[in-house]
Scaffold this active site. Structure first.
Site, short mmCIF file in Angstrom:
data_model
loop_
_atom_site.label_atom_id
_atom_site.label_comp_id
_atom_site.label_asym_id
_atom_site.label_seq_id
_atom_site.Cartn_x
_atom_site.Cartn_y
_atom_site.Cartn_z
N GLY A 181 33.70 36.91 45.15
CA GLY A 181 34.12 37.78 44.06
C GLY A 181 33.26 37.60 42.82
O GLY A 181 33.31 38.40 41.89
N ARG A 182 32.51 36.52 42.80
CA ARG A 182 31.64 36.27 41.64
C ARG A 182 30.39 35.53 42.08
O ARG A 182 29.76 34.83 41.30
CB ARG A 182 32.38 35.45 40.60
N ASP A 204 39.71 29.00 52.85
CA ASP A 204 38.47 29.64 52.40
C ASP A 204 37.57 28.65 51.66
O ASP A 204 36.43 28.99 51.32
CB ASP A 204 38.77 30.86 51.51
N ASN A 205 38.07 27.46 51.40
CA ASN A 205 37.26 26.44 50.73
C ASN A 205 36.92 25.30 51.68
O ASN A 205 36.59 24.20 51.23
CB ASN A 205 38.01 25.91 49.51
N ASP A 262 33.08 24.16 47.06
CA ASP A 262 34.00 24.75 46.07
C ASP A 262 34.65 23.71 45.19
O ASP A 262 35.84 23.42 45.28
CB ASP A 262 35.04 25.65 46.75
N GLY A 298 33.99 38.46 37.74
CA GLY A 298 32.74 38.12 38.44
C GLY A 298 31.90 37.08 37.74
O GLY A 298 30.79 36.76 38.18
P1 AMP Z 1 38.18 29.89 44.36
O1 AMP Z 1 39.51 29.44 43.86
O2 AMP Z 1 37.05 29.60 43.41
O3 AMP Z 1 37.90 29.39 45.73
O4 AMP Z 1 38.24 31.49 44.42
C1 AMP Z 1 39.16 32.18 45.21
C2 AMP Z 1 38.77 33.64 45.28
O5 AMP Z 1 38.80 34.25 43.98
C3 AMP Z 1 37.36 33.89 45.80
O6 AMP Z 1 37.38 35.03 46.59
C4 AMP Z 1 36.56 34.07 44.56
O7 AMP Z 1 35.40 34.83 44.77
C5 AMP Z 1 37.54 34.82 43.65
N1 AMP Z 1 37.26 34.59 42.22
C6 AMP Z 1 37.43 33.45 41.52
N2 AMP Z 1 37.07 33.63 40.24
C7 AMP Z 1 36.64 34.90 40.11
C8 AMP Z 1 36.13 35.68 39.02
N3 AMP Z 1 35.97 35.18 37.80
N4 AMP Z 1 35.80 36.97 39.29
C9 AMP Z 1 35.94 37.49 40.51
N5 AMP Z 1 36.41 36.81 41.56
C10 AMP Z 1 36.77 35.52 41.39
MG MG Z 2 36.57 29.41 47.08
#
Ligand code: AMP
Ligand code: MG
Length: 478
Positions: A89-90, A245-246, A255, A123
């Site tokens: 997502g980013r 997913d991590n 992550d 993002g």
């Molecule tokens: P994470 O907790 O970092 O593993 O993220 C979980 C999900 O949220 C993943 O699909 C990331 O790409 C998405 N995500 C986290 N932060 C952002 C952000 N600032 N903008 C867009 N997507 C995000």
């Molecule tokens: Mg992640």
């Protein structure tokens, strides 16, 4: 000189439904905070000459020749709940490089702008989590554990809104691959067997060439995760968001969000502000890894012609995680106690120490390091009630007489780091960097580069926090 990356983008050759092709969104004003030149050399990258060009490269404003930028799609269980579609997502994967020794690595920009998988997110990333991931992933590598790596950190000259306005940043992550348990789950949940087959072949070639088919892959991933989690536990690391997913198929730590190394030992330690029920507490990590691996096994089932037989076989494989973890963990504990030979009471001896530590607020890293010195009794002062240590110490001192005394200190110091990236130091580095002073971060990185070496000049980095500097909660990388 212009940037030259030895790209060979095998993931981009997988079918279209594995990703969305898109370039990073350029940022206003790239500013170089850190670049890991040793890692760039190891990968066989040629970086541009000027800092401005390096910053533009790792901000995503200029693309190296041969990049095939894309955002990967995946799914996953987050805190036990199913999310049918996640994805980068980013983050944008620039591509894969093949290093001079033939090893293949992903190069990914994190905080590179919105993608079709951004959901409500912007993002972007801010400098705090970018530096946290930089520090912790490089510290993990220096500690000798499998991990993604930090290639660069740049500021964007843009503001991101979180609790307030914060400086935007982009992190460049290097990984053996970014394929996760959740990548398999994404295709399994859609009954997309051809995609699962292609993914399975891709990761076997890439990470486990000796594995035979999905069953072989499952067992290889289980073995890698058992070793990894035992390695985390041995340095007091708490991942904090062990969602499926991590969890990387490669067996690397991935992550770095609200993760942290614990100071005082307690099995229930949690830092993540979003982990209200302690699902991902220190001592729960092996059980959670096994749970995630059960999800992985489930995602592989559609590939098996005889489903009933596969369920039986995979259940047995997943149940084997506990034994594999115990074996790895006991080996780590023996090494931490200086025991090169194995005796029946060793695990009990180690667990007794942990119990006394938990009851006495003893610092995990400092106790083991003190025990590793020429005068192990120094560890006494780490316990709220030093006499609580004495009884345990007597038993250990007796046990250690049956080990090679001449090599004990060297062996134990190689198993017990003097320096870990302590939370209060990480926070201090972030606060200073946000205020415009990168020096605190740079000195911390230098202090963590060789964590097993004795260095009296770095004693301040070996101290636990004070009441004032103690960090009680860490926040997600968003
Ligand atoms: P994470 O907790 O970092 O593993 O993220 C979980 C999900 O949220 C993943 O699909 C990331 O790409 C998405 N995500 C986290 N932060 C952002 C952000 N600032 N903008 C867009 N997507 C995000
Ligand atoms: Mg992640």
């Amino acid at each position: 000189m212009t940037a030259r990356f030895p790209f060979d983008n095998s993931y981009a050759r997988l079918p279209d439904r594995f990703y969305t092709r898109l370039a990073p969104t350029p940022v206003a004003e790239p500013g170089l905070v850190a670049v890991n030149r040793a890692l760039a050399d190891r990968l066989g990258l040629t970086l541009p000459d000027s800092e401005a060009e390096i910053a533009a490269l790792f901000a995503g404003n200029t693309l190296p020749d041969g990049a095939a930028p894309l955002a990967q799609v995946y799914a996953g269980h987050q805190f036990g709940g199913w999310s049918p579609q996640l994805g980068d997502g980013r983050a944008v994967l620039l591509g894969e490089v093949v290093a001079p020794d033939g090893a293949r690595f992903d190069i990914q920009l994190k905080g590179a702008g919105r993608t079709p998988y951004s959901r409500m997110g912007d993002g972007r990333a801010w400098l705090g989590p970018v530096l946290r991931e930089y520090i912790l992933s490089e510290a993990m590598a220096a500690l000798g554990l499998p991990t993604t790596r930090a290639l660069a950190a740049v500021t964007t000259g843009e503001i991101v809104l979180r609790e307030g306005p914060l400086p935007g940043a982009v992190f460049t992550r290097v990984a053996r691959s970014h394929v996760r348990v959740g990548t398999f789950q994404f295709f399994a949940s859609r009954d997309d067997v051809p995609a699962l087959e292609a993914l399975c072949t891709h990761v076997i070639q890439r990470h486990y060439p000796e594995a035979e088919g999905p069953a072989g892959l499952l067992r290889a991933v289980i073995a890698a995760q058992a070793d990894l989690v035992a390695g985390w536990m041995a340095v007091g690391f708490i991942h904090g968001v062990m969602n499926t997913d991590n969890m990387a198929i490669s067996g690397e730590t991935i992550d770095y969000g609200p993760c942290a190394f614990m100071d005082a030992y307690h099995p229930d330690t949690v830092f993540s502000s979003i982990d209200q029920f302690g699902r991902y507490a220190y001592a729960n990590q092996p059980q959670i890894a096994a749970w995630n691996l059960a999800q992985f096994a489930t995602a592989l089932l559609p590939l098996m012609p005889d489903r009933d037989a596969a369920i039986e076989d995979f259940t047995q494989a997943v149940n084997g995680f506990a034994d594999a973890f115990d074996t790895a963990w006991q080996a780590r504990l023996r090494a931490k106690l200086g025991l090169a030979t194995a005796e029946d009471g060793d695990t009990g001896l180690a667990l007794n120490l942990l119990e006394v530590m938990a009851a006495n607020g003893a610092d995990f890293t400092r106790v083991f390091r003190a025990l590793s010195g020429p005068d192990p009794v120094q560890a006494r002062s780490e316990f709220a009630d030093p006499t609580a240590f004495d009884g345990w110490h007597e038993a250990w001192a007796r046990r250690i007489t049956r080990e090679d005394g001449a090599t004990r200190v060297a062996r134990m110091q190689a198993a017990n780091p003097a320096r870990i990236p302590r939370n209060h130091r990480v926070e201090e580095a972030i606060t200073a960097a946000v205020a415009g002073d990168p020096g605190v971060f740079e000195r911390l990185m230098a202090a963590l580069a060789d964590p097993y070496a004795e260095d009296s000049g770095l004693a301040a980095y070996e101290d636990g926090p004070t009441e004032q500097t103690r960090v009680r909660a860490t926040f997600c990388g968003t």
